[in-house]
Structures are given as C-alpha cells and as structure tokens.
Scaffold this motif. Structure first.
Motif, mmCIF file in Angstrom:
data_model
loop_
_atom_site.group_PDB
_atom_site.id
_atom_site.type_symbol
_atom_site.label_atom_id
_atom_site.label_comp_id
_atom_site.label_asym_id
_atom_site.label_seq_id
_atom_site.Cartn_x
_atom_site.Cartn_y
_atom_site.Cartn_z
ATOM 1 N N PRO A 84 0.806 -1.219 0.000
ATOM 2 C CA PRO A 84 0.000 0.000 0.000
ATOM 3 C C PRO A 84 0.845 1.276 0.000
ATOM 4 N N VAL A 85 2.075 1.199 0.476
ATOM 5 C CA VAL A 85 2.950 2.375 0.488
ATOM 6 C C VAL A 85 3.522 2.619 -0.910
ATOM 7 N N CYS A 86 4.011 1.559 -1.552
ATOM 8 C CA CYS A 86 4.550 1.696 -2.919
ATOM 9 C C CYS A 86 3.483 2.183 -3.893
ATOM 10 N N ASN A 87 2.236 1.794 -3.650
ATOM 11 C CA ASN A 87 1.146 2.171 -4.541
ATOM 12 C C ASN A 87 0.444 3.462 -4.138
ATOM 13 N N GLY A 88 0.939 4.156 -3.111
ATOM 14 C CA GLY A 88 0.431 5.463 -2.729
ATOM 15 C C GLY A 88 -0.870 5.472 -1.946
ATOM 16 N N PHE A 89 -1.295 4.327 -1.421
ATOM 17 C CA PHE A 89 -2.533 4.279 -0.643
ATOM 18 C C PHE A 89 -2.307 4.635 0.821
ATOM 19 N N GLU A 90 -1.095 4.451 1.308
ATOM 20 C CA GLU A 90 -0.750 4.772 2.690
ATOM 21 C C GLU A 90 0.625 5.416 2.726
#
Length: 85
Positions: free
Chosen positions: A6-12
């Motif tokens: 989720p961090v790499c994909n910008g969600f968190e």
C-alpha cells in the motif's frame, strides 16, 4: 491471489522514528531498488526471493528509511494487501 504494497502504490504513508535518535525518518522506497542499476525494473516477486528477507513468505515489502538528523538507515517491513485480479 496476488499482493501489493500500500505504500509503494500510494494508498498509505509510513511515519517512522529513527531507532538511534528518535527523529522522524524518511521513506526511501523499497529495498529492491538499491540492489543495482536495473533492480527497480526487475519483477518484485523475483527480487523478494533473493533479497535475504522473508518478505515473500510473509507478504511484506521491505522499505529503507533514512534519518536526516543522524544519518542512520534502517529497514521496516510493510504488510502487503491482498489483491484479487
């Protein structure tokens, strides 16, 4: 079933404190990106099998953090989300 960070994909985003001085550390991205000039372009699942961490088995993404106060670098495991395709 596949998994995604989720961090790499910008969600968190991740707030991490430096283990040496307790200042806020900056996320420098996934550890795979630091293995060589072409590593950011290799498949993540392939890199997870050879990076020395158990991230593939536990569905985690290893991120590198850097502290601008003291220069310390450290890793943090980010739980990946299950994604259905």
């Amino acid at each position: 079933m596949s998994y995604a960070c989720p961090v790499c994909n910008g969600f968190e985003s991740v707030d991490a404190l430096c283990p040496s001085c307790s200042a806020s550390a900056l996320d420098q991205g996934k550890i795979h990106d630091f293995f060589g000039p072409y590593s950011p372009y290799r498949p993540t699942d392939e890199m997870a099998l050879t990076n020395g961490f158990r991230d593939a088995a536990w569905h985690q993404c290893v991120h590198v953090f850097w502290c601008p106060s003291c220069g310390e670098t450290f890793n943090r495991m980010i739980e990946e989300w299950r994604v259905s395709r």
